[in-house]
Scaffold this active site. Sequence first.
Site, PDB file in Angstrom:
ATOM      1  N   ARG A   1      13.332  -2.192   8.946  1.00 36.52           N
ATOM      2  CA  ARG A   1      12.635  -1.626  10.103  1.00 36.52           C
ATOM      3  C   ARG A   1      12.663  -2.599  11.277  1.00 36.52           C
ATOM      4  O   ARG A   1      12.550  -3.799  11.090  1.00 36.52           O
ATOM      5  CB  ARG A   1      11.177  -1.328   9.736  1.00 36.52           C
TER       6      ARG A   1
ATOM      7  N   ARG B   1      -7.247   2.368  11.114  1.00 30.70           N
ATOM      8  CA  ARG B   1      -6.874   0.979  11.344  1.00 30.70           C
ATOM      9  C   ARG B   1      -7.962   0.256  12.140  1.00 30.70           C
ATOM     10  O   ARG B   1      -7.848  -0.926  12.392  1.00 30.70           O
ATOM     11  CB  ARG B   1      -5.569   0.903  12.162  1.00 30.70           C
TER      12      ARG B   1
ATOM     13  N   ARG C   1       1.729  -7.808  14.099  1.00 28.90           N
ATOM     14  CA  ARG C   1       1.060  -6.774  13.301  1.00 28.90           C
ATOM     15  C   ARG C   1       0.045  -7.398  12.345  1.00 28.90           C
ATOM     16  O   ARG C   1      -1.032  -6.848  12.112  1.00 28.90           O
ATOM     17  CB  ARG C   1       2.107  -5.946  12.541  1.00 28.90           C
TER      18      ARG C   1
ATOM     19  N   ARG D   1      11.751  -6.703   3.067  1.00 31.11           N
ATOM     20  CA  ARG D   1      11.508  -5.266   2.893  1.00 31.11           C
ATOM     21  C   ARG D   1      12.634  -4.406   3.470  1.00 31.11           C
ATOM     22  O   ARG D   1      13.075  -4.615   4.601  1.00 31.11           O
ATOM     23  CB  ARG D   1      10.185  -4.920   3.579  1.00 31.11           C
TER      24      ARG D   1
ATOM     25  N   LYS E   1       0.804  -1.211   0.000  1.00 29.11           N
ATOM     26  CA  LYS E   1       0.000   0.000   0.000  1.00 29.11           C
ATOM     27  C   LYS E   1       0.847   1.276   0.000  1.00 29.11           C
ATOM     28  O   LYS E   1       0.428   2.264  -0.587  1.00 29.11           O
ATOM     29  CB  LYS E   1      -1.054   0.004   1.095  1.00 29.11           C
TER      30      LYS E   1
HETATM   31  P1  AMP Z   1       2.943   1.171   9.273  1.00 33.35           P
HETATM   32  O1  AMP Z   1       4.118   1.940   8.770  1.00 33.35           O
HETATM   33  O2  AMP Z   1       1.647   1.603   8.640  1.00 33.35           O
HETATM   34  O3  AMP Z   1       3.156  -0.314   9.211  1.00 33.35           O
HETATM   35  O4  AMP Z   1       2.803   1.538  10.814  1.00 33.35           O
HETATM   36  C1  AMP Z   1       3.833   1.255  11.737  1.00 33.35           C
HETATM   37  C2  AMP Z   1       3.290   1.245  13.164  1.00 33.35           C
HETATM   38  O5  AMP Z   1       2.746   2.536  13.480  1.00 33.35           O
HETATM   39  C3  AMP Z   1       2.145   0.280  13.387  1.00 33.35           C
HETATM   40  O6  AMP Z   1       2.590  -1.042  13.659  1.00 33.35           O
HETATM   41  C4  AMP Z   1       1.475   0.914  14.622  1.00 33.35           C
HETATM   42  O7  AMP Z   1       2.227   0.677  15.781  1.00 33.35           O
HETATM   43  C5  AMP Z   1       1.581   2.394  14.295  1.00 33.35           C
HETATM   44  N1  AMP Z   1       0.416   2.901  13.508  1.00 33.35           N
HETATM   45  C6  AMP Z   1       0.410   3.340  12.217  1.00 33.35           C
HETATM   46  N2  AMP Z   1      -0.807   3.745  11.839  1.00 33.35           N
HETATM   47  C7  AMP Z   1      -1.605   3.557  12.913  1.00 33.35           C
HETATM   48  C8  AMP Z   1      -2.988   3.780  13.181  1.00 33.35           C
HETATM   49  N3  AMP Z   1      -3.810   4.263  12.238  1.00 33.35           N
HETATM   50  N4  AMP Z   1      -3.463   3.482  14.416  1.00 33.35           N
HETATM   51  C9  AMP Z   1      -2.655   3.004  15.390  1.00 33.35           C
HETATM   52  N5  AMP Z   1      -1.351   2.761  15.212  1.00 33.35           N
HETATM   53  C10 AMP Z   1      -0.814   3.033  13.995  1.00 33.35           C
END
Ligand code: AMP
Length: 237
Positions: A160, A88, A171, A127, A13
Amino acid sequence: MNILLIGAQGSGKGTQAELLAERLHLKSLASGDLLRDAIAHGTPLGQQARPYVERGDLVPDDLVLGLILDATRQLDDEHGIILDGFPRNIPQAQSLDARLEALGQPIAAAVYLDVPREQLLDRLSGRYICRLHGHVWNLKTKPPRVAGVCDLDGSELYQRSDDQPEKIARRLDIFFSETIRLLDYYEAQGKLLRVDGIGEIARVNESIVVGIDGIFAVKGLSAPVAPRTESMQYTAG
Ligand code: AMP
């Protein structure tokens, strides 16, 4: 026009958000990037969010909402946003809807990038992210030309900390138990577009663009989508 992308970690995404932002002239807003930025800068919000992000848990809604709703202040009549990683869960979606309705700029389409869990595990372990701008590469699906170096800005690539196996599993559990409920939420609004997220990046992108056109056609709105190489204007929001 505002669009959101729903997809598990590793569904592509982030890559699709970048492509769509360019093609539809939208501003891309990734909640994960905003959080990582706040953490890197040691802001009070970043300090509160850090333990959740490090564990692979969702950050409490009020913290993330503050970040995203702040960013929607930059919305104007002409340009919309493409949201990557937000909402989310249902409470986040409801708050977002309330905010965008108040601005008269509701979500036009919610795109779900459908990739099976086994594929996601495989993709996430390959990744790598660039240090300078967070460009995403993948040793299996989108390798950089030179190993360990970002094609776009030459910066070093790193993995990461939350892309480690047990955190990835955590996750994905959260995605498939909680975030997945958003599909029903947006389907009930007639805004859901399911796209097969397996296959070439360009083909997936094309499916999204065609699907968004379809959603607009059903609603009797002008198509927002321009041919890939041209600049474009859209009229619906
Ligand atoms: P991502 O880069 O989208 O995988 O996000 C990395 C981390 O940020 C996630 O595993 C959550 O800990 C936090 N995070 C990102 N977006 C959200 C959201 N909308 N609500 C809560 N936590 C978030």
